[in-house]
Design a protein around this motif. Structure first.
Motif, PDB file in Angstrom:
ATOM      1  N   LEU A  52       0.793  -1.227   0.000  1.00  0.00           N
ATOM      2  CA  LEU A  52       0.000   0.000   0.000  1.00  0.00           C
ATOM      3  C   LEU A  52       0.828   1.282   0.000  1.00  0.00           C
ATOM      4  N   ALA A  53       1.995   1.244   0.603  1.00  0.00           N
ATOM      5  CA  ALA A  53       2.792   2.468   0.755  1.00  0.00           C
ATOM      6  C   ALA A  53       3.044   3.189  -0.565  1.00  0.00           C
ATOM      7  N   PRO A  54       3.430   2.501  -1.639  1.00  0.00           N
ATOM      8  CA  PRO A  54       3.662   3.225  -2.894  1.00  0.00           C
ATOM      9  C   PRO A  54       2.408   3.940  -3.409  1.00  0.00           C
ATOM     10  N   PHE A  55       1.232   3.318  -3.257  1.00  0.00           N
ATOM     11  CA  PHE A  55      -0.010   3.944  -3.700  1.00  0.00           C
ATOM     12  C   PHE A  55      -0.341   5.166  -2.848  1.00  0.00           C
ATOM     13  N   VAL A  56      -0.207   5.017  -1.535  1.00  0.00           N
ATOM     14  CA  VAL A  56      -0.499   6.116  -0.622  1.00  0.00           C
ATOM     15  C   VAL A  56       0.494   7.256  -0.844  1.00  0.00           C
ATOM     16  N   TYR A  57       1.751   6.910  -1.024  1.00  0.00           N
ATOM     17  CA  TYR A  57       2.797   7.915  -1.267  1.00  0.00           C
ATOM     18  C   TYR A  57       2.500   8.697  -2.547  1.00  0.00           C
ATOM     19  N   ASN A  58       2.183   7.980  -3.625  1.00  0.00           N
ATOM     20  CA  ASN A  58       1.881   8.652  -4.891  1.00  0.00           C
ATOM     21  C   ASN A  58       0.628   9.511  -4.792  1.00  0.00           C
ATOM     22  N   LYS A  59      -0.373   9.032  -4.061  1.00  0.00           N
ATOM     23  CA  LYS A  59      -1.593   9.818  -3.854  1.00  0.00           C
ATOM     24  C   LYS A  59      -1.277  11.094  -3.093  1.00  0.00           C
ATOM     25  N   ALA A  60      -0.438  10.993  -2.084  1.00  0.00           N
ATOM     26  CA  ALA A  60      -0.041  12.182  -1.320  1.00  0.00           C
ATOM     27  C   ALA A  60       0.707  13.174  -2.209  1.00  0.00           C
ATOM     28  N   LEU A  61       1.577  12.674  -3.079  1.00  0.00           N
ATOM     29  CA  LEU A  61       2.277  13.565  -4.010  1.00  0.00           C
ATOM     30  C   LEU A  61       1.296  14.253  -4.946  1.00  0.00           C
ATOM     31  N   ASN A  62       0.329  13.506  -5.472  1.00  0.00           N
ATOM     32  CA  ASN A  62      -0.678  14.101  -6.354  1.00  0.00           C
ATOM     33  C   ASN A  62      -1.503  15.156  -5.626  1.00  0.00           C
ATOM     34  N   ASP A  63      -1.877  14.862  -4.388  1.00  0.00           N
ATOM     35  CA  ASP A  63      -2.630  15.832  -3.590  1.00  0.00           C
ATOM     36  C   ASP A  63      -1.804  17.089  -3.335  1.00  0.00           C
ATOM     37  N   ALA A  64      -0.531  16.905  -3.040  1.00  0.00           N
ATOM     38  CA  ALA A  64       0.349  18.059  -2.794  1.00  0.00           C
ATOM     39  C   ALA A  64       0.496  18.892  -4.067  1.00  0.00           C
ATOM     40  N   MET A  65       0.624  18.242  -5.217  1.00  0.00           N
ATOM     41  CA  MET A  65       0.750  18.973  -6.474  1.00  0.00           C
ATOM     42  C   MET A  65      -0.530  19.750  -6.775  1.00  0.00           C
ATOM     43  N   ARG A  66      -1.678  19.111  -6.554  1.00  0.00           N
ATOM     44  CA  ARG A  66      -2.957  19.791  -6.775  1.00  0.00           C
ATOM     45  C   ARG A  66      -3.066  21.022  -5.867  1.00  0.00           C
ATOM     46  N   TRP A  67      -2.687  20.880  -4.593  1.00  0.00           N
ATOM     47  CA  TRP A  67      -2.725  21.997  -3.655  1.00  0.00           C
ATOM     48  C   TRP A  67      -1.765  23.101  -4.099  1.00  0.00           C
ATOM     49  N   TYR A  68      -0.565  22.709  -4.524  1.00  0.00           N
ATOM     50  CA  TYR A  68       0.434  23.685  -4.966  1.00  0.00           C
ATOM     51  C   TYR A  68      -0.076  24.459  -6.180  1.00  0.00           C
ATOM     52  N   LYS A  69      -0.663  23.757  -7.138  1.00  0.00           N
ATOM     53  CA  LYS A  69      -1.189  24.429  -8.333  1.00  0.00           C
ATOM     54  C   LYS A  69      -2.327  25.381  -7.963  1.00  0.00           C
ATOM     55  N   GLN A  70      -3.164  24.978  -7.032  1.00  0.00           N
ATOM     56  CA  GLN A  70      -4.257  25.840  -6.580  1.00  0.00           C
ATOM     57  C   GLN A  70      -3.700  27.106  -5.929  1.00  0.00           C
ATOM     58  N   GLN A  71      -2.667  26.928  -5.111  1.00  0.00           N
ATOM     59  CA  GLN A  71      -2.040  28.090  -4.483  1.00  0.00           C
ATOM     60  C   GLN A  71      -1.396  28.995  -5.529  1.00  0.00           C
ATOM     61  N   GLN A  72      -0.806  28.382  -6.533  1.00  0.00           N
ATOM     62  CA  GLN A  72      -0.176  29.135  -7.612  1.00  0.00           C
ATOM     63  C   GLN A  72      -1.235  29.938  -8.381  1.00  0.00           C
ATOM     64  N   ASP A  73      -2.370  29.316  -8.658  1.00  0.00           N
ATOM     65  CA  ASP A  73      -3.465  30.019  -9.334  1.00  0.00           C
ATOM     66  C   ASP A  73      -3.970  31.178  -8.491  1.00  0.00           C
ATOM     67  N   ASN A  74      -4.101  30.940  -7.185  1.00  0.00           N
ATOM     68  CA  ASN A  74      -4.540  32.006  -6.284  1.00  0.00           C
ATOM     69  C   ASN A  74      -3.536  33.155  -6.284  1.00  0.00           C
ATOM     70  N   MET A  75      -2.256  32.814  -6.292  1.00  0.00           N
ATOM     71  CA  MET A  75      -1.219  33.836  -6.277  1.00  0.00           C
ATOM     72  C   MET A  75      -1.269  34.657  -7.571  1.00  0.00           C
ATOM     73  N   GLU A  76      -1.500  33.972  -8.687  1.00  0.00           N
ATOM     74  CA  GLU A  76      -1.580  34.672  -9.969  1.00  0.00           C
ATOM     75  C   GLU A  76      -2.776  35.620  -9.980  1.00  0.00           C
ATOM     76  N   ALA A  77      -3.915  35.170  -9.470  1.00  0.00           N
ATOM     77  CA  ALA A  77      -5.099  36.035  -9.398  1.00  0.00           C
ATOM     78  C   ALA A  77      -4.832  37.220  -8.485  1.00  0.00           C
ATOM     79  N   ASP A  78      -4.180  36.975  -7.364  1.00  0.00           N
ATOM     80  CA  ASP A  78      -3.829  38.064  -6.445  1.00  0.00           C
ATOM     81  C   ASP A  78      -2.882  39.053  -7.123  1.00  0.00           C
ATOM     82  N   TYR A  79      -1.962  38.542  -7.893  1.00  0.00           N
ATOM     83  CA  TYR A  79      -1.002  39.398  -8.600  1.00  0.00           C
ATOM     84  C   TYR A  79      -1.738  40.334  -9.562  1.00  0.00           C
ATOM     85  N   TYR A  80      -2.630  39.770 -10.367  1.00  0.00           N
ATOM     86  CA  TYR A  80      -3.340  40.603 -11.335  1.00  0.00           C
ATOM     87  C   TYR A  80      -4.306  41.576 -10.666  1.00  0.00           C
ATOM     88  N   SER A  81      -4.748  41.268  -9.483  1.00  0.00           N
ATOM     89  CA  SER A  81      -5.637  42.193  -8.766  1.00  0.00           C
ATOM     90  C   SER A  81      -4.877  43.432  -8.294  1.00  0.00           C
TER      91      SER A  81
END
Length: 87
Positions: A52-81
């Motif tokens: 299970l560890a490899p699946f859980v690890y990869n899922k955590a990485l995917n979740d972290a990437m999704r969160w990072y991209k969301q934060q990046q999008d928020n930062m870009e919107a804040d920048y243009y504001s």
């Protein structure tokens, strides 16, 4: 014979291993009405961590990437504001 890979995949402390092994023993006792010893508990823990560890690890990485991209999008919107309306 399998090698014990638990420490190379996931670094669990001895206390964490003990807690999980106790949960495994409790499950076998309460759900299957079977008593299992520490060796069997350890083997089951190793199996689940190895499988299970490899699946859980990869899922955590995917979740972290999704969160990072969301934060990046928020930062870009804040920048243009920050732009001033120039007419």
């Amino acid at each position: 014979m399998r090698t014990n890979k638990i420490d190379t995949i996931v670094n669990l402390s001895e206390e964490q291993k003990k807690v999980i092994m106790d949960e495994i023993a409790y499950f076998f006792h309460s759900e299957l009405e079977e008593e299992i010893g520490m060796l069997k508990q350890s083997q089951i823990l190793d199996l689940f961590v190895e499988q299970l560890a490899p699946f859980v690890y990869n899922k955590a990485l995917n979740d972290a990437m999704r969160w990072y991209k969301q934060q990046q999008d928020n930062m870009e919107a804040d920048y243009y504001s920050l732009y001033k309306d120039v007419r």
